[in-house]
Design a protein around this motif. Structure first.
Motif, PDB file in Angstrom:
ATOM      1  N   ALA A  13       0.842  -1.207   0.000  1.00 27.45           N
ATOM      2  CA  ALA A  13       0.000   0.000   0.000  1.00 27.45           C
ATOM      3  C   ALA A  13       0.874   1.253   0.000  1.00 27.45           C
ATOM      4  O   ALA A  13       0.690   2.169   0.795  1.00 27.45           O
ATOM      5  CB  ALA A  13      -0.966  -0.004   1.181  1.00 27.45           C
ATOM      6  N   VAL A  14       1.836   1.244  -0.895  1.00 27.26           N
ATOM      7  CA  VAL A  14       2.796   2.337  -0.962  1.00 27.26           C
ATOM      8  C   VAL A  14       2.110   3.683  -1.191  1.00 27.26           C
ATOM      9  O   VAL A  14       2.524   4.708  -0.661  1.00 27.26           O
ATOM     10  CB  VAL A  14       3.820   2.068  -2.087  1.00 27.26           C
ATOM     11  N   CYS A  15       1.021   3.662  -1.973  1.00 26.30           N
ATOM     12  CA  CYS A  15       0.338   4.930  -2.261  1.00 26.30           C
ATOM     13  C   CYS A  15      -0.275   5.533  -0.998  1.00 26.30           C
ATOM     14  O   CYS A  15      -0.555   6.727  -0.961  1.00 26.30           O
ATOM     15  CB  CYS A  15      -0.723   4.735  -3.338  1.00 26.30           C
ATOM     16  N   CYS A  16      -0.476   4.724   0.034  1.00 23.61           N
ATOM     17  CA  CYS A  16      -1.056   5.225   1.273  1.00 23.61           C
ATOM     18  C   CYS A  16      -0.002   5.862   2.169  1.00 23.61           C
ATOM     19  O   CYS A  16      -0.241   6.104   3.355  1.00 23.61           O
ATOM     20  CB  CYS A  16      -1.802   4.116   1.987  1.00 23.61           C
ATOM     21  N   ARG A  17       1.165   6.151   1.593  1.00 22.20           N
ATOM     22  CA  ARG A  17       2.180   6.929   2.298  1.00 22.20           C
ATOM     23  C   ARG A  17       2.324   8.306   1.664  1.00 22.20           C
ATOM     24  O   ARG A  17       3.115   9.118   2.131  1.00 22.20           O
ATOM     25  CB  ARG A  17       3.530   6.217   2.281  1.00 22.20           C
ATOM     26  N   LEU A  18       1.603   8.527   0.589  1.00 24.22           N
ATOM     27  CA  LEU A  18       1.667   9.831  -0.068  1.00 24.22           C
ATOM     28  C   LEU A  18       0.824  10.843   0.696  1.00 24.22           C
ATOM     29  O   LEU A  18      -0.089  10.469   1.434  1.00 24.22           O
ATOM     30  CB  LEU A  18       1.133   9.712  -1.491  1.00 24.22           C
ATOM     31  N   THR A  19       1.137  12.102   0.510  1.00 22.24           N
ATOM     32  CA  THR A  19       0.304  13.141   1.098  1.00 22.24           C
ATOM     33  C   THR A  19      -1.033  13.168   0.378  1.00 22.24           C
ATOM     34  O   THR A  19      -1.093  13.303  -0.838  1.00 22.24           O
ATOM     35  CB  THR A  19       0.996  14.512   0.961  1.00 22.24           C
ATOM     36  N   LEU A  40      -2.582  23.085   4.222  1.00 21.25           N
ATOM     37  CA  LEU A  40      -3.409  22.133   3.480  1.00 21.25           C
ATOM     38  C   LEU A  40      -4.063  21.143   4.437  1.00 21.25           C
ATOM     39  O   LEU A  40      -3.429  20.672   5.396  1.00 21.25           O
ATOM     40  CB  LEU A  40      -2.547  21.355   2.477  1.00 21.25           C
ATOM     41  N   HIS A  41      -5.321  20.829   4.196  1.00 17.82           N
ATOM     42  CA  HIS A  41      -6.033  19.822   4.976  1.00 17.82           C
ATOM     43  C   HIS A  41      -5.726  18.467   4.359  1.00 17.82           C
ATOM     44  O   HIS A  41      -6.027  18.218   3.182  1.00 17.82           O
ATOM     45  CB  HIS A  41      -7.539  20.115   4.936  1.00 17.82           C
ATOM     46  N   VAL A  42      -5.103  17.595   5.114  1.00 12.87           N
ATOM     47  CA  VAL A  42      -4.614  16.321   4.573  1.00 12.87           C
ATOM     48  C   VAL A  42      -4.973  15.168   5.506  1.00 12.87           C
ATOM     49  O   VAL A  42      -5.304  15.382   6.682  1.00 12.87           O
ATOM     50  CB  VAL A  42      -3.075  16.346   4.380  1.00 12.87           C
ATOM     51  N   MET A  43      -4.870  13.955   4.973  1.00 13.43           N
ATOM     52  CA  MET A  43      -4.989  12.782   5.836  1.00 13.43           C
ATOM     53  C   MET A  43      -3.781  12.767   6.773  1.00 13.43           C
ATOM     54  O   MET A  43      -2.654  13.051   6.377  1.00 13.43           O
ATOM     55  CB  MET A  43      -4.995  11.491   4.995  1.00 13.43           C
ATOM     56  N   ALA A  44      -4.029  12.425   8.038  1.00 15.54           N
ATOM     57  CA  ALA A  44      -2.926  12.332   8.993  1.00 15.54           C
ATOM     58  C   ALA A  44      -2.137  11.049   8.720  1.00 15.54           C
ATOM     59  O   ALA A  44      -2.677  10.073   8.193  1.00 15.54           O
ATOM     60  CB  ALA A  44      -3.479  12.324  10.415  1.00 15.54           C
ATOM     61  N   ARG A  45      -0.865  11.074   9.054  1.00 14.41           N
ATOM     62  CA  ARG A  45      -0.012   9.896   8.871  1.00 14.41           C
ATOM     63  C   ARG A  45       0.666   9.565  10.193  1.00 14.41           C
ATOM     64  O   ARG A  45       0.893  10.444  11.031  1.00 14.41           O
ATOM     65  CB  ARG A  45       1.020  10.155   7.777  1.00 14.41           C
ATOM     66  N   ASP A  46       0.993   8.271  10.351  1.00  8.86           N
ATOM     67  CA  ASP A  46       1.667   7.884  11.585  1.00  8.86           C
ATOM     68  C   ASP A  46       3.155   8.220  11.486  1.00  8.86           C
ATOM     69  O   ASP A  46       3.618   8.768  10.488  1.00  8.86           O
ATOM     70  CB  ASP A  46       1.412   6.404  11.910  1.00  8.86           C
ATOM     71  N   GLU A  47       3.900   7.881  12.544  1.00 10.80           N
ATOM     72  CA  GLU A  47       5.294   8.298  12.587  1.00 10.80           C
ATOM     73  C   GLU A  47       6.145   7.653  11.487  1.00 10.80           C
ATOM     74  O   GLU A  47       7.227   8.123  11.174  1.00 10.80           O
ATOM     75  CB  GLU A  47       5.897   8.012  13.978  1.00 10.80           C
ATOM     76  N   GLU A  48       5.647   6.569  10.899  1.00 11.89           N
ATOM     77  CA  GLU A  48       6.391   5.930   9.811  1.00 11.89           C
ATOM     78  C   GLU A  48       5.901   6.375   8.436  1.00 11.89           C
ATOM     79  O   GLU A  48       6.381   5.896   7.417  1.00 11.89           O
ATOM     80  CB  GLU A  48       6.312   4.410   9.946  1.00 11.89           C
ATOM     81  N   GLY A  49       4.928   7.246   8.437  1.00 15.39           N
ATOM     82  CA  GLY A  49       4.492   7.813   7.170  1.00 15.39           C
ATOM     83  C   GLY A  49       3.240   7.211   6.569  1.00 15.39           C
ATOM     84  O   GLY A  49       2.802   7.641   5.511  1.00 15.39           O
ATOM     85  N   TRP A  50       2.663   6.204   7.226  1.00 15.47           N
ATOM     86  CA  TRP A  50       1.464   5.580   6.669  1.00 15.47           C
ATOM     87  C   TRP A  50       0.221   6.364   7.059  1.00 15.47           C
ATOM     88  O   TRP A  50       0.103   6.864   8.178  1.00 15.47           O
ATOM     89  CB  TRP A  50       1.306   4.145   7.190  1.00 15.47           C
ATOM     90  N   GLY A  95      18.297   0.069   1.951  1.00 11.60           N
ATOM     91  CA  GLY A  95      18.244   0.273   3.390  1.00 11.60           C
ATOM     92  C   GLY A  95      18.011   1.700   3.817  1.00 11.60           C
ATOM     93  O   GLY A  95      18.319   2.087   4.941  1.00 11.60           O
ATOM     94  N   ILE A  96      17.467   2.481   2.942  1.00 16.56           N
ATOM     95  CA  ILE A  96      17.202   3.879   3.276  1.00 16.56           C
ATOM     96  C   ILE A  96      15.888   3.951   4.055  1.00 16.56           C
ATOM     97  O   ILE A  96      14.933   3.241   3.724  1.00 16.56           O
ATOM     98  CB  ILE A  96      17.110   4.722   1.975  1.00 16.56           C
ATOM     99  N   PRO A  97      15.812   4.751   5.099  1.00 20.00           N
ATOM    100  CA  PRO A  97      14.566   4.857   5.867  1.00 20.00           C
ATOM    101  C   PRO A  97      13.364   5.118   4.964  1.00 20.00           C
ATOM    102  O   PRO A  97      13.470   5.841   3.970  1.00 20.00           O
ATOM    103  CB  PRO A  97      14.839   6.050   6.791  1.00 20.00           C
ATOM    104  N   LEU A  98      12.229   4.538   5.334  1.00 20.26           N
ATOM    105  CA  LEU A  98      11.071   4.553   4.466  1.00 20.26           C
ATOM    106  C   LEU A  98      10.287   5.854   4.493  1.00 20.26           C
ATOM    107  O   LEU A  98       9.526   6.124   3.604  1.00 20.26           O
ATOM    108  CB  LEU A  98      10.132   3.410   4.848  1.00 20.26           C
ATOM    109  N   ALA A  99      10.452   6.631   5.557  1.00 21.87           N
ATOM    110  CA  ALA A  99       9.657   7.833   5.676  1.00 21.87           C
ATOM    111  C   ALA A  99       9.829   8.736   4.459  1.00 21.87           C
ATOM    112  O   ALA A  99      10.940   8.896   3.951  1.00 21.87           O
ATOM    113  CB  ALA A  99      10.029   8.582   6.939  1.00 21.87           C
ATOM    114  N   MET A 100       8.739   9.280   3.996  1.00 18.04           N
ATOM    115  CA  MET A 100       8.770  10.099   2.788  1.00 18.04           C
ATOM    116  C   MET A 100       8.285  11.498   3.132  1.00 18.04           C
ATOM    117  O   MET A 100       7.150  11.673   3.551  1.00 18.04           O
ATOM    118  CB  MET A 100       7.874   9.460   1.735  1.00 18.04           C
ATOM    119  N   TYR A 101       9.126  12.477   2.980  1.00 19.53           N
ATOM    120  CA  TYR A 101       8.754  13.857   3.323  1.00 19.53           C
ATOM    121  C   TYR A 101       8.982  14.769   2.150  1.00 19.53           C
ATOM    122  O   TYR A 101       9.791  14.502   1.291  1.00 19.53           O
ATOM    123  CB  TYR A 101       9.577  14.345   4.522  1.00 19.53           C
TER     124      TYR A 101
END
Ligand code: SF4
Ligand code: SF4
Length: 101
Positions: A13-19, A40-50, A95-101
Motif C-alpha cells: 500500500a505504498v500509495c497510502c504513504r503519499l500526502t 493544506l487539509h490532509v490525511m494524517a499519517r503515523d510516525e512511519e508515514g502511513w 536500506g534507506i529509511p522509508l519515511a517520505m517527506y
C-alpha cells in the motif's frame, strides 16, 4: 516489474504513504486528518508515514467506502503507482529509511 506482479494485493500500500490532500466535500472524520504547515487539509499519517486510515490487521483502507477523492482517482498500475513502487523497492533494497517527506 511485470504486469502480473503489479496489484494492490501484492503491494505494501505504498500509495497510502503519499500526502493525501482533502477536498472540502470529502467528509473525512477530523480525527483522521491534520493540516500541513502550508495550511493544506490532509490525511494524517503515523510516525512511519502511513495514512492513519489504514487497517493494519487487514491491510486495507478502513474508510474505503468513503475514502478521499484523490484516493479514488489513484490508478492501480498507472504511471504514478509504478513510479512510487519502484522508488519504494529501491529504498528498501538500499536500506534507506522509508519515511517520505
Ligand atoms: S494502487 Fe499501486 S501503490 Fe497503491 S496499493 Fe495498489 S499497487 Fe500499491
Ligand atoms: S484514505 Fe484509505 S486509500 Fe486513502 S491513503 Fe488513507 S488508507 Fe490509503
Amino acid at each position: 516489474m511485470s504486469a502480473s506482479s503489479l496489484s494492490c494485493s501484492a503491494c505494501d500500500a505504498v500509495c497510502c504513504r503519499l500526502t493525501v490532500v482533502l477536498q472540502p466535500d470529502d467528509g473525512i472524520p477530523l480525527h483522521l486528518t491534520t493540516h500541513t504547515e502550508a495550511g493544506l487539509h490532509v490525511m494524517a499519517r503515523d510516525e512511519e508515514g502511513w495514512c492513519v486510515a489504514i487497517d493494519a490487521a487487514r491491510m486495507c483502507c478502513s474508510i474505503y467506502g468513503t475514502r478521499p477523492q484523490v484516493c479514488r482517482r489513484f490508478a492501480m498500475a498507472g504511471p504514478y503507482c509504478r513510479e512510487i513502487r519502484e522508488d519504494y523497492a529501491d529504498r528498501n533494497t538500499r536500506g534507506i529509511p522509508l519515511a517520505m517527506y
